[in-house]
Write a protein that holds these residues in place. Structure first.
Motif, short mmCIF file in Angstrom:
data_model
loop_
_atom_site.label_atom_id
_atom_site.label_comp_id
_atom_site.label_asym_id
_atom_site.label_seq_id
_atom_site.Cartn_x
_atom_site.Cartn_y
_atom_site.Cartn_z
N MET A 7 0.85 -1.19 0.00
CA MET A 7 0.00 0.00 0.00
C MET A 7 0.89 1.24 0.00
SD MET A 7 -3.10 0.95 2.62
CE MET A 7 -3.98 -0.52 2.11
N THR A 8 0.63 2.22 -0.89
CA THR A 8 1.46 3.39 -1.01
C THR A 8 1.14 4.42 0.06
OG1 THR A 8 -0.11 4.45 -2.52
CG2 THR A 8 1.59 3.05 -3.51
N GLU A 9 2.00 5.44 0.14
CA GLU A 9 1.79 6.50 1.13
C GLU A 9 0.51 7.27 0.79
OE1 GLU A 9 3.43 7.61 3.89
OE2 GLU A 9 4.42 5.67 3.77
N PRO A 10 -0.22 7.71 1.83
CA PRO A 10 -1.41 8.53 1.58
C PRO A 10 -1.04 9.80 0.82
CG PRO A 10 -1.33 7.78 3.86
CD PRO A 10 -0.02 7.45 3.25
N ALA A 11 -1.92 10.23 -0.07
CA ALA A 11 -1.69 11.43 -0.86
C ALA A 11 -2.80 12.43 -0.60
CB ALA A 11 -1.65 11.08 -2.35
N PRO A 12 -2.49 13.74 -0.61
CA PRO A 12 -3.55 14.74 -0.46
C PRO A 12 -4.61 14.55 -1.54
CG PRO A 12 -1.39 15.76 -0.28
CD PRO A 12 -1.16 14.36 -0.75
N PHE A 13 -5.85 14.64 -1.16
CA PHE A 13 -6.95 14.44 -2.11
C PHE A 13 -7.67 15.75 -2.40
CE2 PHE A 13 -11.38 13.23 -3.16
CZ PHE A 13 -11.13 12.43 -4.28
N VAL A 14 -7.95 16.52 -1.36
CA VAL A 14 -8.63 17.80 -1.55
C VAL A 14 -8.43 18.65 -0.30
CG1 VAL A 14 -10.85 17.06 -0.58
CG2 VAL A 14 -10.80 18.88 -2.31
N GLU A 15 -8.40 19.96 -0.49
CA GLU A 15 -8.37 20.92 0.60
C GLU A 15 -9.68 21.69 0.58
OE1 GLU A 15 -3.56 21.84 0.28
OE2 GLU A 15 -5.04 23.41 -0.15
N LEU A 16 -10.31 21.84 1.76
CA LEU A 16 -11.54 22.61 1.85
C LEU A 16 -11.27 23.82 2.74
CD1 LEU A 16 -12.42 19.43 1.54
CD2 LEU A 16 -14.70 20.38 1.86
N ARG A 17 -11.04 24.95 2.13
CA ARG A 17 -10.74 26.17 2.90
C ARG A 17 -12.05 26.83 3.31
NH1 ARG A 17 -6.38 29.42 3.65
NH2 ARG A 17 -5.16 28.17 2.19
N ARG B 219 -11.29 5.88 0.76
CA ARG B 219 -10.94 5.93 2.18
C ARG B 219 -10.23 7.26 2.43
NH1 ARG B 219 -7.55 0.73 3.48
NH2 ARG B 219 -7.37 1.85 5.46
N LEU B 220 -10.98 8.19 3.02
CA LEU B 220 -10.44 9.51 3.30
C LEU B 220 -10.05 9.62 4.76
CD1 LEU B 220 -12.93 11.81 1.35
CD2 LEU B 220 -10.71 10.95 0.60
N LEU C 76 -7.78 16.65 3.36
CA LEU C 76 -8.13 15.24 3.34
C LEU C 76 -7.16 14.48 2.46
CD1 LEU C 76 -12.03 15.40 2.95
CD2 LEU C 76 -10.67 15.29 5.04
N GLU C 77 -6.68 13.37 2.97
CA GLU C 77 -5.84 12.49 2.18
C GLU C 77 -6.60 11.21 1.88
OE1 GLU C 77 -2.48 11.96 4.68
OE2 GLU C 77 -3.43 10.46 5.95
N ARG C 78 -6.27 10.61 0.77
CA ARG C 78 -6.93 9.37 0.37
C ARG C 78 -5.98 8.21 0.55
NH1 ARG C 78 -9.52 7.88 -5.61
NH2 ARG C 78 -10.34 5.84 -4.99
N LEU C 79 -6.43 7.19 1.28
CA LEU C 79 -5.62 6.00 1.48
C LEU C 79 -5.78 5.08 0.29
CD1 LEU C 79 -6.42 5.26 5.23
CD2 LEU C 79 -4.65 6.73 4.25
N ASP C 80 -4.66 4.56 -0.19
CA ASP C 80 -4.67 3.69 -1.37
C ASP C 80 -5.18 2.30 -1.00
OD1 ASP C 80 -4.32 2.60 -3.83
OD2 ASP C 80 -2.13 2.64 -3.78
N LEU D 188 -16.57 8.77 11.17
CA LEU D 188 -17.69 9.50 10.61
C LEU D 188 -17.46 9.81 9.13
CD1 LEU D 188 -18.34 11.94 13.57
CD2 LEU D 188 -19.95 10.24 12.72
N LEU D 189 -16.22 10.06 8.76
CA LEU D 189 -15.91 10.40 7.38
C LEU D 189 -15.91 9.19 6.46
CD1 LEU D 189 -13.05 13.03 7.69
CD2 LEU D 189 -15.28 13.38 6.67
N GLY D 190 -15.27 8.10 6.91
CA GLY D 190 -15.06 6.99 6.00
C GLY D 190 -15.41 5.62 6.51
N GLY D 191 -15.98 5.52 7.69
CA GLY D 191 -16.35 4.21 8.21
C GLY D 191 -15.18 3.50 8.85
N VAL D 192 -15.37 2.22 9.12
CA VAL D 192 -14.37 1.42 9.79
C VAL D 192 -13.39 0.88 8.76
CG1 VAL D 192 -13.95 -0.61 11.22
CG2 VAL D 192 -16.00 0.75 11.58
N THR D 193 -12.12 1.11 8.98
CA THR D 193 -11.09 0.57 8.09
C THR D 193 -10.37 -0.55 8.81
OG1 THR D 193 -9.51 2.20 8.86
CG2 THR D 193 -10.78 2.75 6.89
N VAL D 194 -9.95 -1.53 8.06
CA VAL D 194 -9.29 -2.70 8.63
C VAL D 194 -7.78 -2.49 8.63
CG1 VAL D 194 -8.96 -5.18 8.43
CG2 VAL D 194 -11.15 -4.16 7.81
#
Length: 399
Positions: A1-11, A64-65, A79-83, A393-399
């Motif tokens: 699994m790669t490093e998380p990458a920025p997905f979006v910024e909400l200013r 997965r945010l 927010l970063e997105r997990l691969d 709350l954002l993305g649910g339960v991750t394993v």
């Protein structure tokens, strides 16, 4: 699994957002943004696969945010997105990336030309009702793709125009003043006559029935009340109906003022008598803390002679999380005591049911069930803090 990458910024800009940390309004907007993103991505998948009736199993889990940070000043959640791709190719041009760009394009297009882009899925426009609901005139959310200096600017007026482009109504969080003149117990509704003699149909939660019943007197002569919840407005910004989540007696200051609690006609929204935005200085965690107070009053044997009262450590921990729990998700988080001296948190998001059991030692057992596919995910946390609860709350339960 790669490093998380920025997905979006909400200013997020506005009086409520101009302080360190992340206010509850910002959290609710992150939850609503993810829901909008998922629905647009689903619509894109089905458009590109006309033979399918639904997205494949595991489609939503591909998004997965995680909250990377919140910069100081105006709230800037990154927010970063997990691969989730075992091959490690990330980022990729999948439906979620396209959906992010389409949402930004829709906001920019409505802001400048008052029309939606032709390729935006019309069936999901209604999901903008949740995203931006906390915005007041003068507030804004700028959706910025990482690496870009500017992005689409989302305001209360842009949201209103966007929603009315495909519907005759739109929704906002609001307070309403008036007197209860009729109750329909079978439909869990009542009619509220406002101070300008407009009758609004209000649906309410069952826990409010005793108050509503007591506030009803013959000939509409009961006390003035102040109800809070989700108001439905028409094209001329008249309140059509309301989903009430809180109610109380109006005070003298309320009754002395029945004008819109906005700064004039900011951003083209006309003043509207009897309709008022929720005050900026209200305590968003008050309802959660009242519920915790109720749990604190439980004694030994509260459950038919059995059951330990919730541990003081658990209740104190929940108070620290009150602002997160008070986020206006739909429906709100429900809080129950457990016989073992802990507390259970429950809520629903689409087809997913969530349950978090906080034990006396402050560990937390989290369960996520997709009722459409029977997929079950679970995880044990040593302690549930603001960051972990926000990510659930954002993305649910991750394993």
């Amino acid at each position: 699994m790669t490093e998380p990458a920025p997905f979006v910024e909400l200013r997020m800009k506005g009086q409520r957002f101009d302080h360190p940390g992340m206010p509850v309004e910002a959290l609710s907007e992150l939850v609503a943004y993810r829901e909008l993103l998922v629905e647009v991505a689903k619509a894109l998948f089905l458009r590109n696969n006309p033979g399918r009736q639904r997205v494949p199993k595991g489609f939503v889990e591909r998004l997965r945010l995680r909250l990377r940070r919140v910069d100081e000043g105006s709230a800037l959640p990154v927010l970063e997105r997990l691969d989730t791709d075992a091959e490690g190719f990330f980022p990729r041009e999948d439906e979620f990336v396209v959906a992010r760009r389409l949402i930004e394009a829709a906001i920019s297009s409505v802001a400048s030309e008052d029309t939606l882009p032709s390729d935006f899925p019309e069936d999901v426009v209604g999901y903008f009702n949740r995203f931006g609901r906390s915005l007041l005139p003068g507030d804004s959310i700028e959706l910025r793709e990482p690496g870009h200096e500017r992005g689409a600017v989302y305001t209360a007026n842009v949201r209103r125009r966007l929603l009315l482009s495909r519907s005759s109504t739109y929704r906002v969080n609001a307070n309403l003043l008036g007197r209860i003149v009729e109750i329909d117990a079978e439909d869990s509704a009542f009619n509220l006559r406002t101070l300008t003699n407009n009758v609004v149909r209000c649906h309410f939660e069952s826990e409010l029935f005793p108050f509503i019943r007591n506030a009803l007197l013959p000939d509409g002569a009961g006390p003035a009340v102040r109800v809070s919840g989700e108001a439905v407005l028409d094209r001329i910004d008249k309140v059509v109906r309301m989903e009430v989540t809180e109610a109380g007696y109006a005070d003298e200051a309320d009754e002395a003022s029945d004008t819109l609690d906005f700064d004039g006609d900011a951003e083209g929204i006309p003043p509207q008598r009897t309709f008022r935005a929720i005050p900026r200085q209200s305590d968003p965690a008050a309802k959660v803390n009242r519920r915790i107070d109720e749990l604190e009053s439980l004694g030994p044997g509260w459950l038919d002679g059995e059951g330990e009262p919730p541990a003081q450590e658990v209740l104190a921990h929940l108070r620290q999380l009150a602002l997160v729990l008070a986020a206006p998700t739909h429906p709100p988080v429900r809080i129950y005591p457990t016989p073992e001296g802990g507390v259970q948190l429950e809520w629903t998001n689409g087809t997913h049911e969530y349950s978090i059991e906080v034990h006396a030692d402050l560990s937390a057992y989290v369960v996520q069930v997709d009722t459409a596919t029977d997929d079950l995910r679970e995880r044990l946390y040593k302690s549930l803090n603001e960051e972990s609860l926000t990510n659930i709350l954002l993305g649910g339960v991750t394993v």
